[in-house]
Write a protein that holds these residues in place. Structure first.
Motif, PDB file in Angstrom:
ATOM      1  N   ASP A   1      43.677  22.525  26.817  1.00 29.99           N
ATOM      2  CA  ASP A   1      44.738  22.569  27.821  1.00 29.99           C
ATOM      3  C   ASP A   1      44.313  21.803  29.066  1.00 29.99           C
ATOM      4  OD1 ASP A   1      46.617  23.398  29.862  1.00 29.99           O
ATOM      5  OD2 ASP A   1      47.188  25.014  28.509  1.00 29.99           O
ATOM      6  N   PRO A   2      45.029  20.730  29.430  1.00 25.30           N
ATOM      7  CA  PRO A   2      44.642  19.926  30.593  1.00 25.30           C
ATOM      8  C   PRO A   2      44.792  20.669  31.917  1.00 25.30           C
ATOM      9  CG  PRO A   2      46.778  19.221  29.757  1.00 25.30           C
ATOM     10  CD  PRO A   2      46.236  20.203  28.772  1.00 25.30           C
ATOM     11  N   ASN A   3      45.533  21.795  31.916  1.00 25.83           N
ATOM     12  CA  ASN A   3      45.733  22.563  33.141  1.00 25.83           C
ATOM     13  C   ASN A   3      44.611  23.547  33.409  1.00 25.83           C
ATOM     14  OD1 ASN A   3      48.320  21.401  33.680  1.00 25.83           O
ATOM     15  ND2 ASN A   3      49.188  22.723  32.089  1.00 25.83           N
ATOM     16  N   LEU A   4      43.669  23.628  32.497  1.00 26.73           N
ATOM     17  CA  LEU A   4      42.572  24.588  32.632  1.00 26.73           C
ATOM     18  C   LEU A   4      41.255  23.850  32.810  1.00 26.73           C
ATOM     19  CD1 LEU A   4      41.476  27.447  32.610  1.00 26.73           C
ATOM     20  CD2 LEU A   4      41.492  27.388  30.114  1.00 26.73           C
TER      21      LEU A   4
ATOM     22  N   PHE B   1      45.080  30.584  26.597  1.00 32.56           N
ATOM     23  CA  PHE B   1      46.325  31.327  26.393  1.00 32.56           C
ATOM     24  C   PHE B   1      46.998  31.587  27.741  1.00 32.56           C
ATOM     25  CE2 PHE B   1      43.762  34.769  27.771  1.00 32.56           C
ATOM     26  CZ  PHE B   1      44.610  35.786  28.191  1.00 32.56           C
ATOM     27  N   TYR B   2      48.313  31.911  27.660  1.00 26.27           N
ATOM     28  CA  TYR B   2      49.115  32.218  28.831  1.00 26.27           C
ATOM     29  C   TYR B   2      49.699  33.624  28.671  1.00 26.27           C
ATOM     30  CZ  TYR B   2      49.244  27.199  30.049  1.00 26.27           C
ATOM     31  OH  TYR B   2      48.918  25.909  30.380  1.00 26.27           O
ATOM     32  N   PRO B   3      49.373  34.590  29.539  1.00 29.74           N
ATOM     33  CA  PRO B   3      50.071  35.886  29.494  1.00 29.74           C
ATOM     34  C   PRO B   3      51.460  35.766  30.109  1.00 29.74           C
ATOM     35  CG  PRO B   3      48.391  35.888  31.218  1.00 29.74           C
ATOM     36  CD  PRO B   3      48.265  34.581  30.500  1.00 29.74           C
ATOM     37  N   VAL B   4      52.460  36.274  29.376  1.00 31.76           N
ATOM     38  CA  VAL B   4      53.841  36.305  29.858  1.00 31.76           C
ATOM     39  C   VAL B   4      54.169  37.758  30.159  1.00 31.76           C
ATOM     40  CG1 VAL B   4      56.224  35.716  29.356  1.00 31.76           C
ATOM     41  CG2 VAL B   4      54.376  34.319  28.403  1.00 31.76           C
TER      42      VAL B   4
ATOM     43  N   THR C   1      55.298  33.683  33.514  1.00 34.03           N
ATOM     44  CA  THR C   1      54.119  33.174  32.814  1.00 34.03           C
ATOM     45  C   THR C   1      53.004  32.888  33.806  1.00 34.03           C
ATOM     46  OG1 THR C   1      55.510  32.166  31.115  1.00 34.03           O
ATOM     47  CG2 THR C   1      53.245  31.376  31.279  1.00 34.03           C
ATOM     48  N   PHE C   2      51.791  33.362  33.478  1.00 33.55           N
ATOM     49  CA  PHE C   2      50.610  33.131  34.300  1.00 33.55           C
ATOM     50  C   PHE C   2      49.551  32.414  33.457  1.00 33.55           C
ATOM     51  CE2 PHE C   2      52.753  36.785  36.085  1.00 33.55           C
ATOM     52  CZ  PHE C   2      52.729  36.532  37.452  1.00 33.55           C
ATOM     53  N   GLY C   3      48.639  31.727  34.143  1.00 32.01           N
ATOM     54  CA  GLY C   3      47.559  31.074  33.421  1.00 32.01           C
ATOM     55  C   GLY C   3      47.556  29.582  33.611  1.00 32.01           C
ATOM     56  N   PRO C   4      46.838  28.858  32.757  1.00 36.24           N
ATOM     57  CA  PRO C   4      46.161  29.344  31.537  1.00 36.24           C
ATOM     58  C   PRO C   4      44.810  29.991  31.822  1.00 36.24           C
ATOM     59  CG  PRO C   4      45.818  26.999  31.771  1.00 36.24           C
ATOM     60  CD  PRO C   4      46.715  27.395  32.903  1.00 36.24           C
ATOM     61  N   TYR C   5      44.351  30.773  30.836  1.00 30.51           N
ATOM     62  CA  TYR C   5      43.049  31.418  30.875  1.00 30.51           C
ATOM     63  C   TYR C   5      42.332  31.170  29.555  1.00 30.51           C
ATOM     64  CZ  TYR C   5      45.104  34.020  34.774  1.00 30.51           C
ATOM     65  OH  TYR C   5      45.725  34.365  35.949  1.00 30.51           O
ATOM     66  N   LEU C   6      41.000  31.149  29.622  1.00 27.27           N
ATOM     67  CA  LEU C   6      40.221  31.112  28.389  1.00 27.27           C
ATOM     68  C   LEU C   6      40.307  32.459  27.709  1.00 27.27           C
ATOM     69  CD1 LEU C   6      36.952  29.248  29.486  1.00 27.27           C
ATOM     70  CD2 LEU C   6      38.851  28.325  28.162  1.00 27.27           C
TER      71      LEU C   6
ATOM     72  N   ILE D   1      45.592  38.183  20.738  1.00 26.55           N
ATOM     73  CA  ILE D   1      46.132  36.902  21.201  1.00 26.55           C
ATOM     74  C   ILE D   1      46.258  35.979  19.987  1.00 26.55           C
ATOM     75  CG2 ILE D   1      45.817  34.960  22.774  1.00 26.55           C
ATOM     76  CD1 ILE D   1      44.020  36.758  24.465  1.00 26.55           C
ATOM     77  N   THR D   2      47.445  35.908  19.452  1.00 26.55           N
ATOM     78  CA  THR D   2      47.643  35.128  18.221  1.00 26.55           C
ATOM     79  C   THR D   2      48.149  33.716  18.495  1.00 26.55           C
ATOM     80  OG1 THR D   2      49.856  36.062  18.014  1.00 26.55           O
ATOM     81  CG2 THR D   2      48.070  37.195  16.855  1.00 26.55           C
ATOM     82  N   GLY D   3      48.826  33.524  19.593  1.00 30.47           N
ATOM     83  CA  GLY D   3      49.352  32.202  19.921  1.00 30.47           C
ATOM     84  C   GLY D   3      48.935  31.773  21.308  1.00 30.47           C
TER      85      GLY D   3
END
Length: 490
Positions: free
Chosen positions: A126-129, A183-186, A213-218, A246-248
């Motif tokens: 993820d380029p945002n992380l 992943f991103y928690p929604v 939506t928050f994140g991204p996080y490892l 966390i499946t997706g």
């Protein structure tokens, strides 16, 4: 003058010379010329003035040969060294950048919790992380509690990590990095203005009915907390994310806060509600529900109204039992009313406040409304002082509340996680039962001397306990539920 050419180096040399003046090569006919000269001398002849004797110098030839040998050896040595360096450097470069080396560094860094090394060998798709020491902490915290997963292969099987080429190093070698799953928690909540905190960091606010939506996080261990600050209470809920769930790339998290609302009633609906001694300027009869509140004994409520120019105060109730949210705020006075006959099923408005019934021959006619008021006051008092009672748990679904004299005052019973039943005693006599289901459906049963005098069903109807239908229902209750509870106490 005649000349000849050296067969070794091709230099033009005067014929009388025995050796080459350039390379020192000895000519084949030197001995013949020398023998002829010696013969001429022996017979008294005179050497030819044109014959120049050249003395052979052995050192010249030896030195030249050694120099040639040394040059060849030098060139050969340099060539060998270059070949060794070339192949050695290639092998070293390929080894330092190989998958195996990167995986070994990764596993050693996990063992040592070395974030400096990990930052250099891990990445994310993820380029945002951005990978930093701080962003790695949740991942490392989870791994630390899972020592059996301190290997790349173990984490790869769980689909937490993978390894892929990441450009070139030194122009020739594939560079590999280990990619940690992002992943991103929604998150959604049930109160407006709820603040979201992830791993002790405030990340934003959400309103009821929206998902943010928050994140991204490892991927790793995260504590998600929702905090709602209301007028009368601060309510929070915390949930720990299990990385295995966390499946997706996106994970939906519903942080539903406890909806701690009260249902408040009074015999004077025009009375104002007071919270901790302060007027809310809300009339009891106009409130659909009140809250949210907390049940930690920090909130005490009562009602006040004016009668004949005098301000009077209802009973006070301190909120200590979160399972009991039906609160009666009653005033100590009685109205003069004329008794009326009751019908089989009546509404709250249709039934007079002085309903008189007799459910058993040994019970004299009683003022049901007055008894109900007493019962409500008593169960509110029990709830108020419940924090001082001793609790006796009989299994996970059955709890007794015992006062300082060893007398059972209340029993709470849970059925299959859907139904909760509350039983209240005074002087050893059952006087009130309150039941609620998950829908919720609520029923209230009022007793006098262990006999039911009123039943308010889930539709808020008052049921005449003298009807044949109710008598049968009452018998079922008395023979099964009531007796079962009473026998369990003995």
């Amino acid at each position: 003058m005649s000349y000849k050419f050296c067969t070794e180096c091709g230099t033009k040399v005067e014929k009388q010379y025995r050796v080459c003046t350039n390379c020192g090569k000895q000519f084949a006919n030197v001995q013949d010329t020398y023998d002829q000269r010696q013969s001429d001398i022996a017979v008294g002849g005179i050497p030819s003035p044109n014959f120049q004797e050249i003395k052979e110098t052995p050192g010249n030839n030896t030195r030249s040969t050694k120099q040639t040998s040394r040059s060849k050896k030098l060139y050969l040595t340099v060539g060998v060294i270059l070949v060794v360096l070339l192949f050695g450097g290639y092998y070293l470069g390929s080894t330092l950048t190989s998958k195996e080396t990167v995986i070994q560094k990764f596993e050693e860094a996990l063992q040592e919790q070395d974030t400096t090394v990990l930052v250099g060998v891990v990445d994310t798709t993820d380029p945002n992380l951005k990978i930093t020491k701080k962003s790695l902490f949740p991942f490392l915290s989870y791994i630390e509690d899972q020592p059996q997963n301190l290997t790349f292969s173990g984490l790869e099987k769980m689909r937490f990590v993978s390894i892929h080429p990441s450009g070139k190093k030194w122009l020739f070698f594939d560079r590999y990095k280990i990619y940690i799953k992002p992943f991103y928690p929604v998150i959604s909540v049930n109160f407006d203005g709820t603040e979201i905190i992830i791993n002790n960091k405030k990340v934003g606010k959400i309103n009821r009915g929206e998902a943010k939506t928050f994140g991204p996080y490892l991927i790793g261990e995260y504590r998600l907390k929702a905090v709602y600050k209301g007028k009368y209470a601060t309510i929070d809920k915390e949930e720990v994310i299990d990385p295995h769930s966390i499946t997706g790339k996106k994970m939906e998290v519903n942080l539903t806060l406890p909806e701690n609302y009260l249902s408040i009633y009074s015999d004077r609906e025009d009375a104002f509600l007071y919270v901790n001694g302060k007027n809310t300027y809300q009339r009891v009869g106009e409130m659909d529900r009140f809250g949210p509140v907390v049940f930690d004994a920090s909130i005490t409520i009562h009602a006040e109204t004016e009668i004949n120019g005098n301000v009077i105060k209802s009973n006070e109730t301190t909120l200590v039992d979160e399972d009991f949210r039906d609160i009666g705020l009653l005033f100590n006075y009685q109205k003069e009313n004329t008794p009326v006959e009751s019908s089989n099923v009546t509404t709250e408005e249709e039934l007079s406040s002085t309903e008189v019934v007799a459910t058993e021959e040994d019970l004299s006619s009683i003022n049901v409304e007055a008894e109900v008021k007493k019962i409500r006051t008593e169960y509110n008092e029990i709830n108020r002082v419940q924090k001082d009672f001793t609790t006796n748990k009989q299994g996970r679904n059955f709890t007794q509340y015992i006062n300082e004299n060893g007398i059972i005052k209340k029993i709470v019973k849970h059925e299959n996680g859907l139904t909760t039943e509350y039983y209240f005693w005074d002087d050893g006599s059952l006087f009130f039962i309150f039941t609620t289901t998950a829908k919720p459906l609520e029923n209230r049963y009022y007793f006098k001397n262990n006999h039911m005098i009123r039943w308010i069903d889930s539709n808020e109807r008052k049921i005449d306990v003298n009807s044949s239908k109710v008598n049968q229902t009452f018998k079922d209750w008395e023979n099964y539920w009531v007796n079962q509870i009473l026998s369990s106490i003995d």
